[in-house]
Design a protein around this motif. Structure first.
Motif, PDB file in Angstrom:
ATOM      1  N   SER A 206     -26.250   9.643 -26.849  1.00 10.99           N
ATOM      2  CA  SER A 206     -27.495   9.742 -26.094  1.00 10.99           C
ATOM      3  C   SER A 206     -27.288   9.311 -24.646  1.00 10.99           C
ATOM      4  O   SER A 206     -27.773   9.956 -23.711  1.00 10.99           O
TER       5      SER A 206
ATOM      6  N   TYR B 267     -24.484   9.391 -22.952  1.00  8.37           N
ATOM      7  CA  TYR B 267     -23.663  10.420 -22.305  1.00  8.37           C
ATOM      8  C   TYR B 267     -24.537  11.602 -21.877  1.00  8.37           C
ATOM      9  O   TYR B 267     -24.390  12.119 -20.763  1.00  8.37           O
ATOM     10  N   ASN B 268     -25.453  12.033 -22.726  1.00  7.17           N
ATOM     11  CA  ASN B 268     -26.337  13.147 -22.379  1.00  7.17           C
ATOM     12  C   ASN B 268     -27.249  12.795 -21.216  1.00  7.17           C
ATOM     13  O   ASN B 268     -27.497  13.631 -20.334  1.00  7.17           O
ATOM     14  N   LYS B 269     -27.790  11.581 -21.193  1.00  7.59           N
ATOM     15  CA  LYS B 269     -28.657  11.164 -20.085  1.00  7.59           C
ATOM     16  C   LYS B 269     -27.888  11.171 -18.764  1.00  7.59           C
ATOM     17  O   LYS B 269     -28.388  11.659 -17.756  1.00  7.59           O
TER      18      LYS B 269
ATOM     19  N   ARG C 107     -25.207  12.885 -18.021  1.00  8.52           N
ATOM     20  CA  ARG C 107     -24.886  14.272 -17.678  1.00  8.52           C
ATOM     21  C   ARG C 107     -26.104  14.983 -17.096  1.00  8.52           C
ATOM     22  O   ARG C 107     -25.996  15.727 -16.107  1.00  8.52           O
ATOM     23  N   ASP C 108     -27.286  14.779 -17.674  1.00  7.56           N
ATOM     24  CA  ASP C 108     -28.511  15.399 -17.156  1.00  7.56           C
ATOM     25  C   ASP C 108     -28.834  14.921 -15.738  1.00  7.56           C
ATOM     26  O   ASP C 108     -29.184  15.716 -14.864  1.00  7.56           O
ATOM     27  N   VAL C 109     -28.727  13.621 -15.505  1.00  3.99           N
ATOM     28  CA  VAL C 109     -28.997  13.074 -14.171  1.00  3.99           C
ATOM     29  C   VAL C 109     -27.978  13.615 -13.173  1.00  3.99           C
ATOM     30  O   VAL C 109     -28.329  13.958 -12.038  1.00  3.99           O
ATOM     31  N   SER C 110     -26.739  13.723 -13.590  1.00  5.94           N
ATOM     32  CA  SER C 110     -25.704  14.268 -12.711  1.00  5.94           C
ATOM     33  C   SER C 110     -25.997  15.722 -12.355  1.00  5.94           C
ATOM     34  O   SER C 110     -25.842  16.124 -11.195  1.00  5.94           O
ATOM     35  N   ASN C 111     -26.433  16.503 -13.309  1.00  5.45           N
ATOM     36  CA  ASN C 111     -26.772  17.904 -13.039  1.00  5.45           C
ATOM     37  C   ASN C 111     -27.967  18.010 -12.096  1.00  5.45           C
ATOM     38  O   ASN C 111     -27.968  18.850 -11.193  1.00  5.45           O
ATOM     39  N   ARG C 112     -28.979  17.178 -12.285  1.00  7.37           N
ATOM     40  CA  ARG C 112     -30.135  17.181 -11.388  1.00  7.37           C
ATOM     41  C   ARG C 112     -29.724  16.815  -9.962  1.00  7.37           C
ATOM     42  O   ARG C 112     -30.177  17.420  -8.998  1.00  7.37           O
TER      43      ARG C 112
ATOM     44  N   ARG D  21     -26.771  17.237  -8.613  1.00 10.13           N
ATOM     45  CA  ARG D  21     -26.022  18.360  -8.055  1.00 10.13           C
ATOM     46  C   ARG D  21     -26.948  19.480  -7.602  1.00 10.13           C
ATOM     47  O   ARG D  21     -26.748  20.088  -6.558  1.00 10.13           O
ATOM     48  N   GLN D  22     -27.990  19.766  -8.389  1.00  7.90           N
ATOM     49  CA  GLN D  22     -28.938  20.816  -8.030  1.00  7.90           C
ATOM     50  C   GLN D  22     -29.697  20.445  -6.762  1.00  7.90           C
ATOM     51  O   GLN D  22     -29.913  21.291  -5.892  1.00  7.90           O
TER      52      GLN D  22
END
Length: 87
Positions: A24, A26-28, A30-35, A37-38
């Motif tokens: 969980s 790791y997923n959080k 990764r999601d914050v990192s993607n946001r 980057r966007q």
């Protein structure tokens, strides 16, 4: 024997709890990192709409967009004289 089975059961449940928590987390991350980057890619393309409806898209890098156009040693000196207002 029962105590050994109970300890083994607690160990297995604890192991899976740690595994699920790590997944969980790791997923959080990764999601914050993607946001992030966007948002970073959106900031590099600046879009402005003028009053009359024209759209201006600035695709320069932030360094070039914030660069000073007029150097510090250039410019025009305006001579002025202060005047006192008497009341």
């Amino acid at each position: 024997m029962f105590l050994l089975k109970f300890v083994l059961f607690i160990f297995i449940v604890g192991f899976f709890a740690v595994l699920i928590t790590a997944w969980s987390f790791y997923n959080k991350v990764r999601d914050v990192s993607n946001r992030f980057r966007q948002q970073h890619t959106r900031q590099q393309t600046s879009r402005h709409t003028t009053v009359d409806g024209n759209v201006i898209i600035d695709q320069r890098s932030p360094d070039k967009a914030n660069k000073k156009i007029i150097e510090d040693n250039e410019g025009e000196y305006v001579e002025y004289e202060e005047s006192k207002v008497e009341s």
